[in-house]
Design an enzyme around this catalytic site. Structure first.
Site, PDB file in Angstrom:
ATOM      1  N   TYR A  77     -17.559  47.140 -20.945  1.00  0.00           N
ATOM      2  CA  TYR A  77     -16.695  47.121 -20.141  1.00  0.00           C
ATOM      3  C   TYR A  77     -16.538  46.410 -18.969  1.00  0.00           C
ATOM      4  O   TYR A  77     -17.644  44.958 -18.760  1.00  0.00           O
ATOM      5  CB  TYR A  77     -17.525  48.749 -19.362  1.00  0.00           C
ATOM      6  CG  TYR A  77     -17.139  50.257 -19.291  1.00  0.00           C
ATOM      7  CD1 TYR A  77     -15.874  50.371 -19.773  1.00  0.00           C
ATOM      8  CD2 TYR A  77     -18.114  50.700 -20.108  1.00  0.00           C
ATOM      9  CE1 TYR A  77     -15.166  51.894 -20.273  1.00  0.00           C
ATOM     10  CE2 TYR A  77     -17.413  52.153 -20.405  1.00  0.00           C
ATOM     11  CZ  TYR A  77     -16.283  52.088 -20.775  1.00  0.00           C
ATOM     12  OH  TYR A  77     -16.019  53.644 -20.946  1.00  0.00           O
ATOM     13  N   ARG A 118      -4.295  47.163 -16.930  1.00  0.00           N
ATOM     14  CA  ARG A 118      -5.514  46.891 -17.520  1.00  0.00           C
ATOM     15  C   ARG A 118      -5.215  47.622 -18.600  1.00  0.00           C
ATOM     16  O   ARG A 118      -4.834  48.396 -19.272  1.00  0.00           O
ATOM     17  CB  ARG A 118      -6.959  47.387 -17.243  1.00  0.00           C
ATOM     18  CG  ARG A 118      -7.343  49.049 -16.474  1.00  0.00           C
ATOM     19  CD  ARG A 118      -8.597  49.202 -15.821  1.00  0.00           C
ATOM     20  NE  ARG A 118      -9.231  48.422 -16.461  1.00  0.00           N
ATOM     21  CZ  ARG A 118      -9.574  49.680 -17.220  1.00  0.00           C
ATOM     22  NH1 ARG A 118      -9.716  50.760 -17.455  1.00  0.00           N
ATOM     23  NH2 ARG A 118     -11.056  49.601 -18.386  1.00  0.00           N
ATOM     24  N   GLU A 178      -5.223  53.389 -24.194  1.00  0.00           N
ATOM     25  CA  GLU A 178      -4.381  53.271 -22.933  1.00  0.00           C
ATOM     26  C   GLU A 178      -4.213  52.461 -21.634  1.00  0.00           C
ATOM     27  O   GLU A 178      -4.850  51.500 -21.600  1.00  0.00           O
ATOM     28  CB  GLU A 178      -4.861  53.981 -21.600  1.00  0.00           C
ATOM     29  CG  GLU A 178      -5.457  55.749 -22.378  1.00  0.00           C
ATOM     30  CD  GLU A 178      -7.085  56.306 -22.398  1.00  0.00           C
ATOM     31  OE1 GLU A 178      -6.890  57.380 -21.893  1.00  0.00           O
ATOM     32  OE2 GLU A 178      -7.384  55.519 -20.709  1.00  0.00           O
ATOM     33  N   LYS A 211     -17.640  57.974 -26.192  1.00  0.00           N
ATOM     34  CA  LYS A 211     -16.704  58.048 -26.297  1.00  0.00           C
ATOM     35  C   LYS A 211     -16.092  58.274 -27.420  1.00  0.00           C
ATOM     36  O   LYS A 211     -14.877  58.656 -28.088  1.00  0.00           O
ATOM     37  CB  LYS A 211     -16.236  56.195 -27.617  1.00  0.00           C
ATOM     38  CG  LYS A 211     -15.820  55.458 -25.809  1.00  0.00           C
ATOM     39  CD  LYS A 211     -15.151  54.286 -26.772  1.00  0.00           C
ATOM     40  CE  LYS A 211     -15.112  53.272 -25.009  1.00  0.00           C
ATOM     41  NZ  LYS A 211     -14.098  53.400 -24.163  1.00  0.00           N
TER      42      LYS A 211
END
Length: 346
Positions: free
Chosen positions: A37, A223, A265, A317
């Site tokens: 991340y 992003r 995404e 996830k």
């Protein structure tokens, strides 16, 4: 030249497919052979022709099928679209933004005509031709946010900015990766991100909030985020976990290529002009492993990313159950060669 829209499904018989052209424009989210991340936010500006960034709001070959799937979700669960009473003006802001961007980028498919507050919107792929008064909800079949997001790919969260924070006070969310608008509605930025592991300790969300609350009108940001999905199902909501959760136990060495999908995404952030709210479009793209590995660079890199993913992230996830099977399958496509810089295929 217009887009050729595919007839396909994201449930039941799962006829969703990407054309060869669409595979190469897929927004592969890894620019190196490992992942952690980060505050990976950059200006949302127009990108290369033929990419998903060619227009700031992307419309592609899956548009009609995705809108049909959205209608099915809303018929089953109307709470996937909610707007608190003070967010109506922001809904009109969003309607204007999406109509302008779709008409600008795809004039062969969408037309916006304005005569003062009297507007005409033509959506040729969906057979819509409506005239309405901007600002008058009674002239539309739905509220302004619901009206336009029933015609726009991706999910949309509208965030009210107050008290130094962002509050999720409106949204159209039917293609989410295991989170619930009905649960998160009214929460602030830190509350709805609470389940994410590792990022809080690194201060990522504190920095992200500072950035987002300073976004200026006309200067959107973006992003990429990612997860994985078994079968090309758009609606992987907590409300429907009983439908898609068990699919994770169905992955075998023989069906990995068809069943396992990388779900990316493209998230963008826009300051809205009248309401001063921020709209957060979350555009979902799906690609099955058999399609992804037609690009050798992506096959090598994805193997290394999934193999070396920290256990906390793999658990968050939802990859744990089938991760060893996927890594073993991908390893056969990794020849050990270095991968070239950047996200795109070679």
């Amino acid at each position: 030249m217009g887009i050729t829209f595919r007839k396909e499904t994201f449930r039941d018989d799962y006829t969703f497919r990407n054309s060869p052209e669409h595979i190469r424009r897929f927004p592969f989210p890894f620019n190196e052979d490992s992942y952690m991340y980060a505050v990976n936010i950059e200006p949302h500006v127009v990108g290369p022709k033929g990419s998903v960034l060619e227009n700031l709001i992307d419309v592609d070959e899956h548009y009609v099928a995705e809108m049909q799937d959205r209608a099915l979700v809303l018929a089953e669960d109307p709470l996937r679209c909610q707007s608190l009473p003070h967010m109506t003006l922001a809904g009109w802001d969003l309607l204007e933004l999406l109509m302008e961007q779709q008409a600008l980028g795809y004039p062969e498919h969408f037309t916006l005509e304005r005569n003062g507050d009297r507007w005409r919107w033509i959506n040729r792929p969906l057979g819509i031709d409506d005239t309405f008064t901007f600002g008058d909800t009674s002239t539309l079949p739905y509220g302004p946010m619901e009206y336009i997001t029933r015609q726009s790919q991706g999910d949309f969260c509208i965030l009210d900015q107050r008290d130094g924070n962002l509050w999720m006070d409106a949204g159209m969310v039917t293609t989410q990766a295991d989170w619930s608008l009905d649960f998160d509605i009214g929460m602030n930025f830190f509350e709805w991100h609470a389940p994410v592991p590792l990022a809080h300790e690194k201060g990522i969300f504190t920095r992200a909030l500072k950035f987002l609350t300073n976004i200026q009108q006309g200067k959107p940001a973006r992003r990429l985020n990612w997860t994985m999905t078994i079968n090309p199902r758009l609606d992987t909501s907590p409300e429907n976990y009983h439908k898609w959760g068990p699919d994770r136990a169905t992955v075998t060495p023989e069906n990995v290529g068809q069943k396992v999908h990388l779900r990316v995404e493209l998230q963008s952030f826009w300051r809205l002009p009248r309401s001063n709210a921020i709209v957060f479009p979350i555009r979902c793209y799906l690609i099955k492993m058999d399609e992804l590995v037609t690009q050798p660079k992506w096959a090598r890199r994805l193997h290394r990313v999934i193999r070396d993913l920290p256990e906390e992230l793999a658990t968050y996830k939802g990859l744990t159950r089938y991760r060893p099977t996927l890594v073993e399958w991908l390893s056969k496509l990794d020849d050990g060669r270095p991968t070239s810089p950047g996200f795109g295929p070679d």
